[in-house]
Design a protein around this motif. Structure first.
Motif, PDB file in Angstrom:
ATOM      1  N   TRP A  30       1.042  -1.216   0.025  1.00 39.86           N
ATOM      2  CA  TRP A  30      -0.132   0.582   0.659  1.00 39.86           C
ATOM      3  C   TRP A  30       1.018   1.445   0.060  1.00 39.86           C
ATOM      4  CZ3 TRP A  30      -3.861  -2.498   4.475  1.00 39.86           C
ATOM      5  CH2 TRP A  30      -4.711  -2.850   3.625  1.00 39.86           C
ATOM      6  N   VAL A  31       2.220   1.221   0.567  1.00 33.15           N
ATOM      7  CA  VAL A  31       2.491   2.561   0.706  1.00 33.15           C
ATOM      8  C   VAL A  31       3.471   2.512  -0.574  1.00 33.15           C
ATOM      9  CG1 VAL A  31       4.580   3.028   1.853  1.00 33.15           C
ATOM     10  CG2 VAL A  31       3.145   2.210   3.248  1.00 33.15           C
ATOM     11  N   GLU A  32       3.110   1.896  -1.363  1.00 31.70           N
ATOM     12  CA  GLU A  32       4.695   1.574  -2.576  1.00 31.70           C
ATOM     13  C   GLU A  32       3.557   2.074  -3.508  1.00 31.70           C
ATOM     14  OE1 GLU A  32       6.529  -1.528  -5.226  1.00 31.70           O
ATOM     15  OE2 GLU A  32       6.353  -2.317  -3.772  1.00 31.70           O
ATOM     16  N   ALA A  33       2.436   1.848  -3.548  1.00 26.47           N
ATOM     17  CA  ALA A  33       1.345   2.309  -4.490  1.00 26.47           C
ATOM     18  C   ALA A  33       0.694   3.430  -4.297  1.00 26.47           C
ATOM     19  CB  ALA A  33       0.121   1.191  -3.768  1.00 26.47           C
ATOM     20  N   MET A  34       0.892   4.192  -3.142  1.00 26.21           N
ATOM     21  CA  MET A  34       1.056   5.433  -2.714  1.00 26.21           C
ATOM     22  C   MET A  34       2.288   6.396  -3.427  1.00 26.21           C
ATOM     23  SD  MET A  34      -2.116   5.621  -1.573  1.00 26.21           S
ATOM     24  CE  MET A  34      -2.313   7.668  -1.336  1.00 26.21           C
ATOM     25  N   VAL A  35       3.084   5.702  -3.532  1.00 27.95           N
ATOM     26  CA  VAL A  35       4.573   6.602  -3.892  1.00 27.95           C
ATOM     27  C   VAL A  35       4.314   6.496  -5.583  1.00 27.95           C
ATOM     28  CG1 VAL A  35       6.740   7.149  -3.782  1.00 27.95           C
ATOM     29  CG2 VAL A  35       5.566   5.911  -1.190  1.00 27.95           C
ATOM     30  N   ASP A  36       4.306   5.500  -5.994  1.00 28.22           N
ATOM     31  CA  ASP A  36       3.816   4.895  -6.876  1.00 28.22           C
ATOM     32  C   ASP A  36       3.262   6.132  -7.774  1.00 28.22           C
ATOM     33  OD1 ASP A  36       6.152   3.163  -6.394  1.00 28.22           O
ATOM     34  OD2 ASP A  36       4.846   1.739  -7.314  1.00 28.22           O
ATOM     35  N   ILE A  37       2.041   6.669  -7.536  1.00 30.92           N
ATOM     36  CA  ILE A  37       0.781   7.025  -8.046  1.00 30.92           C
ATOM     37  C   ILE A  37       1.173   8.437  -7.407  1.00 30.92           C
ATOM     38  CG2 ILE A  37      -1.252   8.581  -7.142  1.00 30.92           C
ATOM     39  CD1 ILE A  37      -2.541   6.122  -6.102  1.00 30.92           C
ATOM     40  N   VAL A  38       2.314   9.143  -6.523  1.00 32.87           N
ATOM     41  CA  VAL A  38       2.527  10.305  -6.863  1.00 32.87           C
ATOM     42  C   VAL A  38       3.738  10.132  -7.996  1.00 32.87           C
ATOM     43  CG1 VAL A  38       4.067  12.407  -5.599  1.00 32.87           C
ATOM     44  CG2 VAL A  38       1.998  11.141  -4.736  1.00 32.87           C
ATOM     45  N   LEU A  39       4.836   9.086  -8.045  1.00 30.94           N
ATOM     46  CA  LEU A  39       6.115   9.342  -8.974  1.00 30.94           C
ATOM     47  C   LEU A  39       5.412   9.358 -10.278  1.00 30.94           C
ATOM     48  CD1 LEU A  39       8.493   6.961  -7.403  1.00 30.94           C
ATOM     49  CD2 LEU A  39       8.510   8.845  -7.036  1.00 30.94           C
ATOM     50  N   GLY A  40       4.281   8.423 -10.211  1.00 27.95           N
ATOM     51  CA  GLY A  40       3.617   8.912 -11.872  1.00 27.95           C
ATOM     52  C   GLY A  40       3.013  10.430 -12.112  1.00 27.95           C
ATOM     53  N   LEU A  41       3.109  11.455 -11.717  1.00 28.09           N
ATOM     54  CA  LEU A  41       2.112  12.591 -11.123  1.00 28.09           C
ATOM     55  C   LEU A  41       3.605  13.443 -11.442  1.00 28.09           C
ATOM     56  CD1 LEU A  41      -0.320  13.073  -8.918  1.00 28.09           C
ATOM     57  CD2 LEU A  41      -1.012  12.720 -11.401  1.00 28.09           C
ATOM     58  N   LEU A  42       4.718  12.890 -10.895  1.00 32.20           N
ATOM     59  CA  LEU A  42       5.673  13.328 -11.434  1.00 32.20           C
ATOM     60  C   LEU A  42       6.085  13.625 -12.713  1.00 32.20           C
ATOM     61  CD1 LEU A  42       8.284  12.049  -8.567  1.00 32.20           C
ATOM     62  CD2 LEU A  42       7.319  15.510  -9.092  1.00 32.20           C
ATOM     63  N   GLN A  43       5.745  12.573 -12.918  1.00 30.09           N
ATOM     64  CA  GLN A  43       5.817  12.954 -14.810  1.00 30.09           C
ATOM     65  C   GLN A  43       4.892  13.034 -15.533  1.00 30.09           C
ATOM     66  OE1 GLN A  43       8.825   8.392 -14.026  1.00 30.09           O
ATOM     67  NE2 GLN A  43       7.861   9.007 -15.851  1.00 30.09           N
ATOM     68  N   ASP A  44       3.731  14.135 -15.234  1.00 34.58           N
ATOM     69  CA  ASP A  44       2.599  14.504 -16.012  1.00 34.58           C
ATOM     70  C   ASP A  44       3.734  15.544 -17.142  1.00 34.58           C
ATOM     71  OD1 ASP A  44      -0.340  15.120 -15.443  1.00 34.58           O
ATOM     72  OD2 ASP A  44       0.350  16.297 -16.265  1.00 34.58           O
ATOM     73  N   GLU A  45       2.903  16.335 -17.920  1.00 32.63           N
ATOM     74  CA  GLU A  45       3.339  16.553 -19.010  1.00 32.63           C
ATOM     75  C   GLU A  45       2.552  18.446 -18.634  1.00 32.63           C
ATOM     76  OE1 GLU A  45      -0.449  15.029 -20.765  1.00 32.63           O
ATOM     77  OE2 GLU A  45       1.092  13.821 -19.534  1.00 32.63           O
TER      78      GLU A  45
END
Length: 362
Positions: free
Chosen positions: A201-216
């Motif tokens: 769950w921690v990894e999933a929440m962090v992955d969501i934020v890391l994905g948004l860090l690569q937003d255009e």
């Protein structure tokens, strides 16, 4: 009236077996009916970024959908306003936190309706960020999202919450995607103990934020950086190993060349795909600078020097780095006699050459 209608679950003894039958309506049944109606009405706005053909028609779809001059548009706007008020009232007063969800073994209330309230998140995010609606309704949607985010959920609610956040983070509208970041921030703050029970769950929440860090869109990236900053500040990671892997991952992105040396990319490709990827890595590292305002953990000197070597990169990397380094100097200056011991003499010399007005690092 809706808030009071579901406040009590009244039962009477009926039949030879003495089974209890509810006279008052069940909240979860009502939520599911309203949720289905909203999902159907707003389905045209729930478009992912990769559905380009529908994106071209989005402006027309929004103006027609919320046209208050038409009976259907007026009905939808009134429904949205009622739902937003109802959600805020119920969650603010905690009147339905302990209502039955239909799955309890004893039927006396299991708190299951709370997770059903969270199912409104994708629709509320669309409402909050739709410019076709008036500011009052947008504010009501924003309030409802805030009340959903601050609740304390059960462990069994977490998978559904993650699915809702991912749905919002994939939307075509960058304002809506930014909601995924701010919602995640508040949710984690209030549910760190629950989420921390399982590493995935921690990894999933962090992955969501890391994905948004690569937003255009840079505004989405900046919002994700602020969320990651507080994840670091709260020590939300499973262990130091996960935190160290994040640092190395961000460095790899920041250092990644725009293309293979055997390929020739146009300037346009370089300025979009590659630059955004490198900027996401820089933002991830910058989050550590902002997280440790008055502290100097062993990992920070290496990050500071890594960023200092990139003050000459293209925008927006240059602005992100210089702003972070100025913040670092300002916040660490009162403690610099102690903090500079974490740097080697060579690192201090390199840092002094980079920072403007760097007398406090001499």
């Amino acid at each position: 009236m809706l808030s009071n209608a579901f406040h009590y679950r009244v039962g009477i003894r009926k039949g030879v077996g003495g089974n209890n039958t509810a006279l008052a309506p069940l909240a979860v049944d009502f939520i599911e009916r309203v949720q289905g109606k909203l999902k159907e009405a707003l389905s045209s706005l729930a478009v992912n970024r990769d559905q380009e053909q529908q994106l071209q028609q989005m402006a027309t779809i929004k103006s027609d959908l919320f046209d208050t001059d038409s009976p259907s548009g007026q009905e939808l706007v009134h429904l949205l306003d009622t739902v937003c008020h109802w959600l805020s009232d119920c969650l603010k007063s905690k009147s339905l936190v302990n209502c039955e969800d239909g799955n309890g073994s004893d039927g006396n209330g299991t708190g299951g309706a709370l997770a059903h309230f969270a199912s409104f998140l994708p629709q509320l995010a669309l409402i909050q960020t739709s410019t076709a609606l008036n500011e009052t309704l947008q504010r009501h949607a924003r309030n409802a999202i805030s009340y959903i985010a601050v609740q304390v959920y059960r462990p069994e609610d977490v998978p559904a919450l993650l699915a809702y956040i991912r749905q919002v983070a994939a939307n075509w509208n960058w304002h809506t995607r930014a909601v995924a970041s701010t919602f995640s921030h508040t949710l984690v703050f209030n549910n760190r103990f629950i989420l921390g029970q399982r590493p995935q769950w921690v990894e999933a929440m962090v992955d969501i934020v890391l994905g948004l860090l690569q937003d255009e869109v840079i505004e989405v990236r900046e919002s994700a950086r602020q969320t990651l900053r507080d994840y670091i500040k709260w020590d939300f990671f499973n262990d130091h190993g996960q935190r160290d892997r994040l640092i190395e991952q961000c460095k790899a992105k920041a250092m990644r060349p725009p293309a293979s040396s055997s390929l020739t990319l146009s300037k346009e490709v370089e300025s979009t795909e590659s630059l955004i990827l490198r900027h996401s890595g820089i933002l991830g590292l910058v989050a550590f600078i902002y997280a440790y305002q008055t502290e100097m953990p062993d990992l920070l000197p290496d990050i500071v020097l890594f960023l200092a070597r990139r003050v000459g990169d293209a925008q927006p990397i240059q602005k992100t780095v210089t702003t972070a380094l100025r913040f670092f100097r300002k916040t660490h200056e009162p403690y610099w006699l102690e903090h500079k011991r974490k740097f080697s003499e060579q690192q201090l010399a390199e840092l002094a050459n980079v920072l403007v007005s760097s007398s406090c690092f001499a």
